[in-house]
Structures are given as C-alpha cells and as structure tokens.
Design a protein around this motif. Structure first.
Motif, PDB file in Angstrom:
ATOM      1  N   ILE A 198      41.838  33.763  44.262  1.00  0.00           N
ATOM      2  CA  ILE A 198      40.654  34.247  44.977  1.00  0.00           C
ATOM      3  C   ILE A 198      40.335  35.680  44.552  1.00  0.00           C
ATOM      4  CG2 ILE A 198      39.743  34.920  47.252  1.00  0.00           C
ATOM      5  CD1 ILE A 198      41.386  32.612  48.443  1.00  0.00           C
ATOM      6  N   TYR A 249      34.240  32.576  45.625  1.00  0.00           N
ATOM      7  CA  TYR A 249      32.862  32.989  45.399  1.00  0.00           C
ATOM      8  C   TYR A 249      32.278  33.730  46.601  1.00  0.00           C
ATOM      9  CZ  TYR A 249      33.780  29.928  41.549  1.00  0.00           C
ATOM     10  OH  TYR A 249      34.353  29.352  40.444  1.00  0.00           O
ATOM     11  N   ILE A 250      32.859  33.545  47.785  1.00  0.00           N
ATOM     12  CA  ILE A 250      32.470  34.366  48.933  1.00  0.00           C
ATOM     13  C   ILE A 250      32.856  35.818  48.667  1.00  0.00           C
ATOM     14  CG2 ILE A 250      32.838  34.781  51.397  1.00  0.00           C
ATOM     15  CD1 ILE A 250      33.422  31.779  51.699  1.00  0.00           C
ATOM     16  N   TRP A 302      35.805  22.642  49.490  1.00  0.00           N
ATOM     17  CA  TRP A 302      35.825  23.784  50.405  1.00  0.00           C
ATOM     18  C   TRP A 302      36.678  24.927  49.859  1.00  0.00           C
ATOM     19  CZ3 TRP A 302      32.921  25.087  54.424  1.00  0.00           C
ATOM     20  CH2 TRP A 302      32.166  24.095  55.046  1.00  0.00           C
ATOM     21  N   LEU A 303      37.870  24.621  49.375  1.00  0.00           N
ATOM     22  CA  LEU A 303      38.756  25.669  48.856  1.00  0.00           C
ATOM     23  C   LEU A 303      38.173  26.316  47.590  1.00  0.00           C
ATOM     24  CD1 LEU A 303      42.309  24.089  49.331  1.00  0.00           C
ATOM     25  CD2 LEU A 303      41.232  25.888  50.698  1.00  0.00           C
ATOM     26  N   SER A 304      37.499  25.517  46.770  1.00  0.00           N
ATOM     27  CA  SER A 304      36.909  26.057  45.542  1.00  0.00           C
ATOM     28  C   SER A 304      35.805  27.065  45.833  1.00  0.00           C
ATOM     29  CB  SER A 304      36.338  24.920  44.684  1.00  0.00           C
ATOM     30  OG  SER A 304      37.353  24.053  44.236  1.00  0.00           O
ATOM     31  N   SER A 305      35.234  27.003  47.022  1.00  0.00           N
ATOM     32  CA  SER A 305      34.128  27.905  47.365  1.00  0.00           C
ATOM     33  C   SER A 305      34.608  29.292  47.773  1.00  0.00           C
ATOM     34  CB  SER A 305      33.297  27.305  48.505  1.00  0.00           C
ATOM     35  OG  SER A 305      34.002  27.350  49.736  1.00  0.00           O
ATOM     36  N   ILE A 306      35.860  29.431  48.197  1.00  0.00           N
ATOM     37  CA  ILE A 306      36.331  30.683  48.789  1.00  0.00           C
ATOM     38  C   ILE A 306      36.275  31.870  47.821  1.00  0.00           C
ATOM     39  CG2 ILE A 306      38.318  31.856  49.837  1.00  0.00           C
ATOM     40  CD1 ILE A 306      39.082  29.168  51.103  1.00  0.00           C
ATOM     41  N   TRP A 332      49.835  28.478  48.228  1.00  0.00           N
ATOM     42  CA  TRP A 332      48.870  29.294  48.963  1.00  0.00           C
ATOM     43  C   TRP A 332      48.869  30.745  48.502  1.00  0.00           C
ATOM     44  CZ3 TRP A 332      45.143  26.827  50.986  1.00  0.00           C
ATOM     45  CH2 TRP A 332      45.343  25.528  51.474  1.00  0.00           C
ATOM     46  N   LEU A 383      29.535  28.504  45.199  1.00  0.00           N
ATOM     47  CA  LEU A 383      29.996  28.445  46.578  1.00  0.00           C
ATOM     48  C   LEU A 383      29.429  27.217  47.288  1.00  0.00           C
ATOM     49  CD1 LEU A 383      30.006  31.578  48.925  1.00  0.00           C
ATOM     50  CD2 LEU A 383      29.708  29.260  49.789  1.00  0.00           C
TER      51      LEU A 383
END
Length: 427
Positions: free
Chosen positions: A331, A277-278, A271-275, A324, A152
């Motif tokens: 995700i 993992y949230i 930024w998008l790659s982190s979502i 999207w 993340l």
C-alpha cells in the motif's frame, strides 16, 4: 477578483472533463489484470508467459506513437485527436470481451496501445495551454488522478462484474462508456482560450498574457530534435522508464498477488486492490499543492520514489510469512509511486519553450511506456518462473531506486548553466 473568477471558471469547466477522459482511458488499459486473474486465461488457454506478454503488449503500441500524437495535438488539434481516440479505444476495449481467438487478442492489445498513445501527451499539452506555472502541478495531478482513482473504483466494480457476469461482460461494460464520452468531450472543450465562448475578451487577454510571460527568458529551442538532445530530457526519459517499471508492474499484477493469498475470492481481491489507490489519491493532492505553493519540483519527486523502493524491498524481506504486513508495505509503495506525477510533469514546460515542450513530454512518456512494457512483462515472467512474488518485488524496488537517483541528477543538470543551454527548474 477578475483573476479569481477566471481561475474558478477554468478549474470547474476543464478539470472534471480532463479527469473523466483520462479515467476512461486508464480503465480500458488496466482492467486486463482482472480479466487475466478471473477466467480469460483459462478460457483462451493462455499460459502465464503469454498472459504477461498480452498484458504488456499494450505498452509496446503505446511506445511508438507518442511523439507523432503530440506533434498533431500541438500543431493541429488536441480536441480532435482525443475525440477519435475515445471512440476507437472504447471500441477495441469492448471487442476484448467478444474475442475467441488469442491471435485477435494480440492485435487488440497492441492497437489499444496505439490508439491511447496520444492521450497523455495531448492532455498535458491541452492543460499547458490553459493553466499557468503556479497552477500546472495541480492541473496535471487532477488529470493523472484519473489513474489511481480509476483503479480504485475499477477494482471494486470489476470484482463484482466478474463475479456476476464473467470476464467477457466486464470488458464490454467497461469499454462502452468511452464511445459515449467522446461526444461530450467534443461539445465542451476548446483547444485554446481564444476559442472559448465562456470567457470574456478581457479574461482571454489576461490568461494569454500570463502564459506568454512564462516564455520570456527561456532560451530558444528550434525543433524537437534539439530538445531531444538535451541531457536533462534524456535523463528524465530514463528516469520515467524506470519509474514506470515499478508502477505498471504493480498495477498489472497486484490483483494476482492478492488473489494468491489463502482463502481469497475475487470480490475481496477487488476491495483490497483498491486500498493503495486511496493513499495514492491523497498523496497526489497534497504533493501537487505544496509543489505549486513552493514552486519546488525535485523535493516532491525523488523522495517518494525512494520510499516506494524501500517499501517494495521490505515486502520482499517479509515474503509470505505475514501477508498483512507485506500488504501494508505494498500500500505504501503504491501510494508513494503515484505521489510525484503532478510535480514531475510540471518540470518540462518550465525548462523548455512551448514550441517543443509537448514533444519532450511525449518522448518522456513514450519511454515510460517502454518501461511499462518491460515492467508488466518481466514482473509477470518472474512471478510465473519463480512461483512467487519475491523476485518481482526486488526488481521493482531496484527500478524505483535508480529512478530516484536519476531525478536528482536530471534536475541538477537542468540548473547547471552552459553556453549551449539555459534550462532552469526550481529545485
């Protein structure tokens, strides 16, 4: 009151240390995907096929040295093994930013896997010496949270480092902290509760009694060889290999998948790659809590793997027609794949005695490394060969689906009594 104080002391002192240690390990293995997506491949004239091999070569080195590392950690010292691993992997990760020869990069990626191979089983063994059955899924989860939580913040940080300094400095900046952390690790941790100066004699005795009580009623397993022949261990090894195909195919190639979208720059990619993992962090915390609360492991493993398989396949069906919507399914797939880690690694210490549980976890994790090698390589190969991501989505979906089925089979086998074994697990 004493029990609550003891629990609080262990959680506050050991869990942050375990989390940061594994987080640094994961940082230095997963940032290759960002380097490959932003200049490394072009500067070193690396073809897509060779890039896939380089990304996955880490896991080949990781595969071979799991069991020897676990044996040393269990019989000698996890503390010492992880100390030297931190220094060596930090040095190798930093060296990645300095190389100009692709042959050296092959060697570094393989050796990075060798050095890091002992970390996961050693940390699981370490935690099993400090946390009881009713705590173990959560303890394992906080350790393995170093995986999605690192990806993340690494996704965001790496995007900015690449944009500002280039791929070489990204590897240098992200490799150096592990070497510093080694000395903090050495200062703070002890292998066993009996060596901890921050626990009273009564607290040490209480914890040792609780851990010893867990071993009562387990059938004796003489050595690693006998444990490795267990049908449950074999099935869980295959299950984890298939599961890891999905996870590491996803981790290594998600930046490239997102970067291929129209009008996508490297910072936005980060930024998008982190979502995903949230979502992974939230699901891992919830799953481990309820798994420990109910002492049920199976119900918190296979359903998430099945959801991940369905999400990957749904993303394949949508294809490039709606980026999207496809991304939302990715995700979900990413979060679902990470959710069961804590309950999964709590299974083995509940069905095998302490003298062989560490080796069995190492064997399972080594098969996961083999799956990771195949996943990261084959996904990259399919992406390069087909010019799109659909084939790799189907491949990862199929792997996760089979993994879900093997989970049910393995834990059903663990509950089945026989004359030769008495492995039992809550299901």
């Amino acid at each position: 009151m004493q029990k609550q104080t003891l629990s609080k002391k262990r959680w506050l002192r050991l869990i942050p240390i375990a989390f940061i240690t594994y987080s640094l390990a994961y940082l230095d293995r997963a940032n290759y995907g960002f380097g490959a997506a932003s200049g490394l491949a072009a500067d070193l004239h690396i073809t897509p096929g060779i890039s896939s091999l380089l990304g996955s070569l880490f896991f080949l080195g990781y595969f071979f040295f799991q069991v020897p590392g676990a044996y040393y950690a269990d019989n000698k010292s996890a503390k010492k093994l992880i100390f030297w691993s931190l220094i060596l992997w930090g040095g190798l990760a930093t060296a990645t930013g300095l190389i100009t020869n692709i042959k050296l990069l092959f060697g570094i990626r393989f050796m990075l896997g060798v050095v890091e191979s002992a970390v996961m089983p050693s940390m699981l063994i370490f935690l099993s010496h400090w946390f009881t059955k009713a705590e173990r899924s959560r303890a394992n989860t906080f350790l393995i949270l170093g995986n999605p939580a690192t990806v993340l913040w690494m996704s965001i940080l790496s995007g900015y480092l690449l944009n500002s300094f280039g791929w070489r400095w990204m590897f240098i900046f992200e490799g150096f902290p592990a070497m510093i952390w080694a000395f903090i690790w050495w200062k703070v941790v002890q292998d066993d509760p009996k060596d901890a100066k921050w626990l009273s004699s009564q607290e040490k005795l209480h914890l040792e009694e609780e851990l010893l009580k867990e071993q009562q009623g387990m059938q004796e397993v003489k050595n690693y060889r006998d444990a490795f022949k267990s049908k449950t261990v074999i099935l869980l090894s295959l299950q984890y290999a298939l599961w890891s195909i999905g996870v590491y195919g996803f981790v290594m190639w998600l930046p490239s998948i997102i970067k291929a979208a129209p009008n996508m720059d490297i910072v936005t990619t980060g930024w998008l790659s982190s979502i995903p993992y949230i979502l992974a962090v939230l699901l891992m915390l919830g799953t481990s809590y309820f798994s420990d609360k109910t002492l049920n492991r199976k119900a918190f493993v296979w359903p998430f793997l099945l959801i991940g398989a369905i999400a990957f396949y749904g993303s394949y069906l949508i294809g490039t027609s709606n980026f999207w919507l496809s991304f939302i399914l990715l995700i979900i797939a990413g979060g679902a794949m990470y959710a069961p880690y804590g309950p999964f690694f709590a299974i083995i210490p509940e069905i095998l005695p302490r003298n062989v549980a560490g080796g069995a976890m190492a064997l399972i994790n080594s098969m996961g490394a083999l799956g990771s090698f195949l996943g990261s390589y084959i996904v990259g190969f399919l992406n390069g060969r087909t010019g799109g991501f659909g084939a790799s989505y189907v491949f990862m979906a199929g792997s996760l689906f089979l993994s879900a089925l093997l989970t049910i089979w393995a834990l059903r086998e663990a509950k089945t009594p026989s004359k030769k074994k008495d492995f039992k697990v809550s299901a």
